[in-house]
Design a protein around this motif. Structure first.
Motif, PDB file in Angstrom:
ATOM      1  N   TYR A 103       0.859  -1.183   0.000  1.00  0.00           N
ATOM      2  CA  TYR A 103       0.000   0.000   0.000  1.00  0.00           C
ATOM      3  C   TYR A 103       0.897   1.235   0.000  1.00  0.00           C
ATOM      4  CZ  TYR A 103      -4.133  -2.863   0.887  1.00  0.00           C
ATOM      5  OH  TYR A 103      -5.153  -3.773   0.776  1.00  0.00           O
ATOM      6  N   HIS A 104       1.164   1.759  -1.172  1.00  0.00           N
ATOM      7  CA  HIS A 104       2.195   2.780  -1.342  1.00  0.00           C
ATOM      8  C   HIS A 104       1.811   4.166  -0.825  1.00  0.00           C
ATOM      9  CE1 HIS A 104      -0.309   3.098  -5.002  1.00  0.00           C
ATOM     10  NE2 HIS A 104      -0.075   4.385  -4.885  1.00  0.00           N
ATOM     11  N   ASN A 105       0.511   4.422  -0.611  1.00  0.00           N
ATOM     12  CA  ASN A 105       0.097   5.775  -0.218  1.00  0.00           C
ATOM     13  C   ASN A 105       0.699   6.242   1.101  1.00  0.00           C
ATOM     14  OD1 ASN A 105      -1.588   6.739  -2.355  1.00  0.00           O
ATOM     15  ND2 ASN A 105      -3.147   5.254  -1.731  1.00  0.00           N
ATOM     16  N   LYS A 106       1.052   5.307   1.978  1.00  0.00           N
ATOM     17  CA  LYS A 106       1.654   5.707   3.253  1.00  0.00           C
ATOM     18  C   LYS A 106       3.053   6.310   3.067  1.00  0.00           C
ATOM     19  CE  LYS A 106      -0.756   2.326   6.171  1.00  0.00           C
ATOM     20  NZ  LYS A 106      -1.121   1.253   5.244  1.00  0.00           N
ATOM     21  N   PHE A 107       3.600   6.170   1.870  1.00  0.00           N
ATOM     22  CA  PHE A 107       4.925   6.716   1.585  1.00  0.00           C
ATOM     23  C   PHE A 107       4.847   7.989   0.732  1.00  0.00           C
ATOM     24  CE2 PHE A 107       5.514   2.284   2.588  1.00  0.00           C
ATOM     25  CZ  PHE A 107       6.642   2.291   3.401  1.00  0.00           C
ATOM     26  N   VAL A 108       3.626   8.503   0.521  1.00  0.00           N
ATOM     27  CA  VAL A 108       3.431   9.751  -0.220  1.00  0.00           C
ATOM     28  C   VAL A 108       3.546  10.927   0.753  1.00  0.00           C
ATOM     29  CG1 VAL A 108       1.798  11.115  -1.580  1.00  0.00           C
ATOM     30  CG2 VAL A 108       1.970   8.642  -1.953  1.00  0.00           C
ATOM     31  N   GLY A 109       4.353  11.916   0.407  1.00  0.00           N
ATOM     32  CA  GLY A 109       4.643  13.023   1.314  1.00  0.00           C
ATOM     33  C   GLY A 109       3.424  13.773   1.814  1.00  0.00           C
ATOM     34  N   THR A 110       2.429  14.006   0.945  1.00  0.00           N
ATOM     35  CA  THR A 110       1.236  14.743   1.368  1.00  0.00           C
ATOM     36  C   THR A 110       0.449  13.963   2.412  1.00  0.00           C
ATOM     37  OG1 THR A 110       0.144  13.832  -0.601  1.00  0.00           O
ATOM     38  CG2 THR A 110       0.944  16.112  -0.740  1.00  0.00           C
ATOM     39  N   PHE A 111       0.279  12.669   2.195  1.00  0.00           N
ATOM     40  CA  PHE A 111      -0.462  11.849   3.164  1.00  0.00           C
ATOM     41  C   PHE A 111       0.326  11.679   4.467  1.00  0.00           C
ATOM     42  CE2 PHE A 111      -2.450   9.962  -0.823  1.00  0.00           C
ATOM     43  CZ  PHE A 111      -3.620  10.700  -0.692  1.00  0.00           C
TER      44      PHE A 111
END
Length: 337
Positions: free
Chosen positions: A120-128
């Protein structure tokens, strides 16, 4: 040096393979795929040892860790086999086809003390990541409502069947798109506790859903709306976003931009009363290798560091992904009522 093998050289498998191949602390010991066309090309142009049988690959190459990027219906038996052999595992999302399959894997990975991660890559997105900090600090006061969304042009007309269009293999918007949104929601605010109502409906597909809508309650009692549709061709690619309302402000965030509204003056660095807008490029740490987005390299690097003992195995663990699987099942079950 961490010896890593890959099972499943499809779209995501090849993405992981590219990132792993460029990682300075990784040696790729083998690649397994059932397509001879794929393995022939990789053998000829990459120099990797390729196999059609993953068990033979494991026996011969003896990797420290394995990336599993096969259709979801194959996850549970393959992951179980790898864990029993003491091998660290990175699995593509969703974790397993149904939550019942996940329980013995959670027990096994705990018993063996192995590194485990789900893609689940979204946890590594700066904004999130910034949203998570704001929520933990109660920067917008008490959260009382959310709207979690994802839209994209995956199925925009009647088309030929593949494993992604077969529910029993892990296909459909609920398993493929919605799992990303639910997992992000679980992480940013709180895990899903109850589904009040849901619509899981086809638009163009014959066997699976193309759109998912639900009213949810989280474990911290915050309620909100889930809206996901992969048959929306007004989007060029998948767009995931979340809106969070708090007693002292509001957050609107996607993978490229974060907007935060504070009702009153704030002493939080980089923010002021009213709207503050931040771009993902201002919030993202650099990675050694860029492919599709920094988050993909960052999640692979985190897994490698965990195997090396340089990072704590506390992001996208099997246990966290299991909570997402449970929520997916609740949404599906409620839609059938």
């Amino acid at each position: 040096m961490v010896n890593i093998a890959l099972i499943g050289a499809g779209k995501m498998g090849l993405s992981h393979l590219s990132i792993l191949g460029a990682h300075p602390d990784v040696k790729i010991t083998g690649v397994c795929d059932t397509s001879k066309l794929v393995t022939d090309v990789l053998t000829r142009y990459s120099g990797f040892d390729c196999f059609s049988d993953y068990k033979k690959m494991i026996s011969k190459t003896k990797p420290d860790a394995v990336f599993v990027a096969v259709p979801t219906k194959f996850h549970a038996p393959i992951i179980k086999d790898l864990l029993e052999q003491g091998i660290h595992v990175f699995a593509e999302k969703p974790f397993v086809l149904n939550a019942k399959e996940g329980l013995p894997l959670l027990e096994l990975v705990k018993q063996k003390g192995l590194i485990n991660q789900v893609g689940y890559h979204n946890k590594f997105v700066g904004t999130f990541q910034e949203v998570k900090k704001l929520i933990l600090d109660k920067a917008i006061g008490e959260v009382y409502h959310f709207q979690a969304e994802a839209y994209g042009p995956v199925v925009i007309k009647k088309k030929q069947e593949s494993w992604r269009s077969v529910a029993s293999e892990g296909g459909g918007c609920l398993m493929d798109y919605t799992s990303h949104v639910v997992d992000l929601l679980n992480h940013l605010i709180s895990p899903v506790e109850e589904v009040f109502s849901s619509l899981v409906k086809p638009v163009f597909s014959n066997q699976v859903d193309d759109a998912v809508y639900a009213l949810l309650k989280l474990e911290n009692k915050v309620t909100g709306v889930l809206s996901v549709n992969w048959s929306d061709d007004t989007y060029r690619k998948m767009s995931t976003s979340i809106t969070i309302l708090g007693t002292e402000g509001k957050i609107i965030c996607d993978s490229s931009e974060l907007k935060v509204y504070f009702k009153a003056d704030t002493n939080r660095a980089g923010y002021s009363k009213g709207w503050t807008i931040k771009n993902v490029t201002d919030l993202t740490e650099e990675v050694d290798f860029y492919l599709r987005g920094e988050e993909y390299s960052a999640q692979v690097d985190h897994f490698v560091k965990c195997v090396e003992g340089k990072a704590e195995n506390n992001i996208n663990t099997f246990a966290m992904a299991f909570k997402t699987d449970q929520a997916i099942e609740m949404i599906r079950e409620k839609s059938a009522v």
